[in-house]
Design a protein around this motif. Sequence first.
Motif, PDB file in Angstrom:
ATOM      1  N   ASN A 168      57.952  11.521   1.666  1.00 15.11           N
ATOM      2  CA  ASN A 168      58.831  11.465   2.646  1.00 15.11           C
ATOM      3  C   ASN A 168      58.029  11.826   3.936  1.00 15.11           C
ATOM      4  O   ASN A 168      58.387  11.337   4.751  1.00 15.11           O
ATOM      5  N   ASP A 191      54.308  17.921   7.936  1.00 11.11           N
ATOM      6  CA  ASP A 191      53.974  16.643   8.803  1.00 11.11           C
ATOM      7  C   ASP A 191      53.941  16.603  10.217  1.00 11.11           C
ATOM      8  O   ASP A 191      54.834  17.434  10.622  1.00 11.11           O
ATOM      9  N   SER A 250      70.233   7.136   2.253  1.00  7.91           N
ATOM     10  CA  SER A 250      68.731   7.167   2.458  1.00  7.91           C
ATOM     11  C   SER A 250      68.751   6.890   4.024  1.00  7.91           C
ATOM     12  O   SER A 250      68.788   5.930   4.520  1.00  7.91           O
ATOM     13  N   GLY A 251      67.801   7.846   4.535  1.00 10.21           N
ATOM     14  CA  GLY A 251      67.452   7.604   5.925  1.00 10.21           C
ATOM     15  C   GLY A 251      66.392   6.550   6.082  1.00 10.21           C
ATOM     16  O   GLY A 251      66.161   5.840   7.083  1.00 10.21           O
ATOM     17  N   ALA A 252      65.790   6.231   4.923  1.00  7.33           N
ATOM     18  CA  ALA A 252      64.690   5.252   4.931  1.00  7.33           C
ATOM     19  C   ALA A 252      65.354   3.842   5.081  1.00  7.33           C
ATOM     20  O   ALA A 252      64.986   3.076   5.792  1.00  7.33           O
ATOM     21  N   HIS A 303      63.913   5.204  -0.734  1.00  2.00           N
ATOM     22  CA  HIS A 303      64.742   4.019  -0.727  1.00  2.00           C
ATOM     23  C   HIS A 303      66.415   4.588  -1.270  1.00  2.00           C
ATOM     24  O   HIS A 303      67.184   3.817  -1.162  1.00  2.00           O
ATOM     25  N   PHE A 304      66.309   5.451  -2.054  1.00  9.43           N
ATOM     26  CA  PHE A 304      67.671   5.846  -2.935  1.00  9.43           C
ATOM     27  C   PHE A 304      68.315   7.140  -2.036  1.00  9.43           C
ATOM     28  O   PHE A 304      69.434   7.203  -2.353  1.00  9.43           O
ATOM     29  N   GLY A 305      67.465   7.802  -1.274  1.00  9.86           N
ATOM     30  CA  GLY A 305      68.253   9.077  -0.616  1.00  9.86           C
ATOM     31  C   GLY A 305      68.614  10.144  -1.504  1.00  9.86           C
ATOM     32  O   GLY A 305      69.568  10.802  -1.307  1.00  9.86           O
ATOM     33  N   LEU A 306      67.563  10.092  -2.651  1.00  4.78           N
ATOM     34  CA  LEU A 306      67.845  11.273  -3.519  1.00  4.78           C
ATOM     35  C   LEU A 306      66.625  12.256  -3.757  1.00  4.78           C
ATOM     36  O   LEU A 306      66.721  13.437  -4.054  1.00  4.78           O
ATOM     37  N   GLY A 307      65.396  11.526  -3.258  1.00  3.69           N
ATOM     38  CA  GLY A 307      64.166  12.225  -3.310  1.00  3.69           C
ATOM     39  C   GLY A 307      64.184  13.726  -3.008  1.00  3.69           C
ATOM     40  O   GLY A 307      63.640  14.536  -3.765  1.00  3.69           O
ATOM     41  N   PHE A 308      64.383  13.981  -1.909  1.00  3.23           N
ATOM     42  CA  PHE A 308      64.494  15.355  -1.454  1.00  3.23           C
ATOM     43  C   PHE A 308      65.024  16.372  -2.397  1.00  3.23           C
ATOM     44  O   PHE A 308      64.397  17.500  -2.261  1.00  3.23           O
ATOM     45  N   ARG A 320      61.748   6.275 -10.630  1.00  2.67           N
ATOM     46  CA  ARG A 320      60.633   5.618 -10.157  1.00  2.67           C
ATOM     47  C   ARG A 320      59.757   5.130 -11.245  1.00  2.67           C
ATOM     48  O   ARG A 320      58.828   4.649 -11.501  1.00  2.67           O
TER      49      ARG A 320
HETATM   50  N1  ATP Z   1      59.635  15.101   6.380  1.00  6.31           N
HETATM   51  C1  ATP Z   1      60.658  14.223   6.805  1.00  6.31           C
HETATM   52  N2  ATP Z   1      60.597  14.001   7.905  1.00  6.31           N
HETATM   53  C2  ATP Z   1      61.516  13.171   8.515  1.00  6.31           C
HETATM   54  N3  ATP Z   1      62.511  12.673   7.838  1.00  6.31           N
HETATM   55  C3  ATP Z   1      62.675  13.106   6.591  1.00  6.31           C
HETATM   56  C4  ATP Z   1      61.803  14.173   5.915  1.00  6.31           C
HETATM   57  N4  ATP Z   1      62.155  14.273   4.845  1.00  6.31           N
HETATM   58  C5  ATP Z   1      63.261  13.526   4.503  1.00  6.31           C
HETATM   59  N5  ATP Z   1      63.855  13.015   5.669  1.00  6.31           N
HETATM   60  C6  ATP Z   1      64.824  12.144   5.757  1.00  6.31           C
HETATM   61  O1  ATP Z   1      65.775  12.469   4.550  1.00  6.31           O
HETATM   62  C7  ATP Z   1      66.175  11.232   4.166  1.00  6.31           C
HETATM   63  C8  ATP Z   1      66.388  11.421   2.711  1.00  6.31           C
HETATM   64  O2  ATP Z   1      65.147  11.692   2.160  1.00  6.31           O
HETATM   65  P1  ATP Z   1      65.018  11.551   0.535  1.00  6.31           P
HETATM   66  O3  ATP Z   1      63.778  11.687  -0.075  1.00  6.31           O
HETATM   67  O4  ATP Z   1      66.385  12.294  -0.242  1.00  6.31           O
HETATM   68  O5  ATP Z   1      65.441   9.852   0.299  1.00  6.31           O
HETATM   69  P2  ATP Z   1      64.790   8.759   0.679  1.00  6.31           P
HETATM   70  O6  ATP Z   1      63.205   9.125   1.272  1.00  6.31           O
HETATM   71  O7  ATP Z   1      65.595   7.746   1.872  1.00  6.31           O
HETATM   72  O8  ATP Z   1      64.885   7.826  -0.818  1.00  6.31           O
HETATM   73  P3  ATP Z   1      64.309   8.396  -2.252  1.00  6.31           P
HETATM   74  O9  ATP Z   1      65.143   8.778  -2.932  1.00  6.31           O
HETATM   75  O10 ATP Z   1      63.717   6.838  -2.695  1.00  6.31           O
HETATM   76  O11 ATP Z   1      62.848   8.962  -1.961  1.00  6.31           O
HETATM   77  C9  ATP Z   1      64.900  10.377   4.349  1.00  6.31           C
HETATM   78  O12 ATP Z   1      65.346   9.077   4.314  1.00  6.31           O
HETATM   79  C10 ATP Z   1      64.947  10.701   5.674  1.00  6.31           C
HETATM   80  O13 ATP Z   1      65.321   9.897   6.835  1.00  6.31           O
END
Ligand code: ATP
Length: 627
Positions: free
Chosen positions: A36, A78, A98-100, A119-124, A338
């Motif tokens: 992220n 970051d 997902s913000g991505a 991609h999925f909006g779940l990783g966080f 993944r």
């Molecule tokens: N360090 C960060 N800086 C800026 N935005 C962030 C950061 N971490 C998370 N976000 C925002 O939160 C959203 C959700 O993050 P999350 O990891 O849950 O999903 P993802 O990265 O879109 O997909 P995936 O589940 O595949 O990781 C991200 O798409 C991004 O927009």
Amino acid sequence: MNESGSLSIHSENIFPIIKKWLYSDHDIFVRELISNACDAITKLKKLDVMSEYTLPENTTFKVDVVLNEKDKTIKIIDNGIGMTAEEIKKYINQIAFSGAEDFLDKYKDKANQEQIIGHFGLGFYSAFMVAETVTIDTLSYEDGAAPALWECDGGTEFSLTEGSRTQRGTTITLHIGDDGKDFLNAYTLRTTIEKYCSFMPYDIFFIEEGKEEAKKEDASEEKEEQEEIKPLNDTNPLWLKHPNDCSEEDYKAFYKKVFMDFKEPLFWIHLNMDYPFNLKGILYFPKINNEFESMEGQIKLFNNQVFVADNIKEVIPEFLLLLKGVIDCPDLPLNVSRSFLQNDGFVKKISDYITKKVADKLTGLYKTENDNFKKFWGDIHPFVKFGSLKDNKFYDKVKDIIIYKSIYGEYVSLKDYMEKNKEKNKDKVFYVSDEQQQSQYIDLFKQYEMDAIVLDHSIDQAFMSHMEAQEQDVKFQRIDSDLSDHLKEASSEEDLKPATETLEKLFKDVLNNDTLKVKVESLKTEDLSSIMLLSEESRRMQEMSKMYGLGDLGANMPSDETLVLNNKNQLVQYLLTNNEDETKVDDIKMICEQLYDLALLSHKPLPPESMTKFIKRSNQLLSKLAL
Ligand SMILES: Nc1ncnc2c1ncn2[C@@H]1O[C@H](COP(=O)(O)OP(=O)(O)OP(=O)(O)O)[C@@H](O)[C@H]1O
């Protein structure tokens, strides 16, 4: 009743599932949060490229992972795009939004999809697998943006207040709970970062907070000049470079570093594909020291420089797992965790492409560097044979470059061998499975300018059966399974029948073995007294029963061994002349036993008891010479 509608989900029920069960391994949070952070930097760079934002001069992007064992915190910091409070509400509070994806959607005409991992909006939320409380302290790149501070203790409630951050970027702080206490160990955390992030696109620094201070305090004057902290990762991995820009040394150094193999690889394939899918990678053929060394390779799969998993069978055909290498495919249809793939036709295409490239490399090497190919053959043949067994398409591609070592030490193709020995062998391919043990037969073959090939690897049995099934008119026969007419004199069977009958009776009596088969032959050589032949079919049966652990069954199977005695040999002649002489009974007995053991010895090791008798008897025979 006829009703339709949308299902409702209660976040308090679904949240624990996401936290605990979505990811197979706890350590995944490291990959998710650092990727992220990298995404946040990539997005900012993309905005700069699209002239939506101007990067301050001399910006160096990086991700810091700060461990504070005492406070039980891990921070991921970051200097990427940051988030406004609105964005936090949208991307973080809305699970699975997902913000991505949103970013790519928004700029879809300007930004290409590559490089953004999320991609999925779940990783966080994987953060909650190890943390009790998570805070996001962030400042967006946008002009006049206010810093925002988000906090959540893993329940469904969160707080969002104004933060204090003055620099653009995001700090994620994990207050580690019991479930994640392992990661408060610096070594564990560092190796986890190395596992998933060794090739991520921005410098990742690992900092131990409490330790830094302690170190500084007792540092001597000279040490005061702080050693420069090095990033844990290589942001520009070799596989992403163009093959023309990589030297032999680069490839070897990369191999040693990634696979920690002190032996140099034999050769490698640089995969570099842009269309119809994007795939980069390097596959190495490792040097194998001996047959017993593990033949297990390691293929590391990456998705946009993020490590996914080792040895994923869906993408890498099983036999290629004997190689070592890295494959980076941003187009992989990964599922949420993944580590798994949606096994669709696309994955099959990737796997076919890799197989084809490997076959092309091997055939290319055969044609352009034939001497090297032969030099490598000892190491690569198990791989080529295993591949041929597993994948018919691969076999079709490599069948003409499979070579065999002859008993004269030369390498020949099966076609050449058969062509050359057509007259003597017909469709038979004589082979040796143990050069040492079968040396007597090899000598015999050499004496009469016959040729055999060496097939002494454990894979060769299965490979021979495969070849016989694939190629008509090929019949493998071990060198000790039958006597070629070329080793015998042209005497008729009828002539030798009386001798056979006499000696069969004699040997059966002496050895007390009623089932023994004896045959007298007139060999061209006089030196050889006795040899043992075992028909190819029964030997294969025996080997198969051994392989499937039916050892005893194999032993009970009627043996098809034939003791061949050479009519031209002096000792055999002596037996024929004197077998009825009462005064020579003891000598005759000894000669029979010794000839039988000698024949057996060149065929397989003697059982311990017989070996003891054989040595004792040999000594007795020698003492006769001395008397
Ligand atoms: N360090 C960060 N800086 C800026 N935005 C962030 C950061 N971490 C998370 N976000 C925002 O939160 C959203 C959700 O993050 P999350 O990891 O849950 O999903 P993802 O990265 O879109 O997909 P995936 O589940 O595949 O990781 C991200 O798409 C991004 O927009």
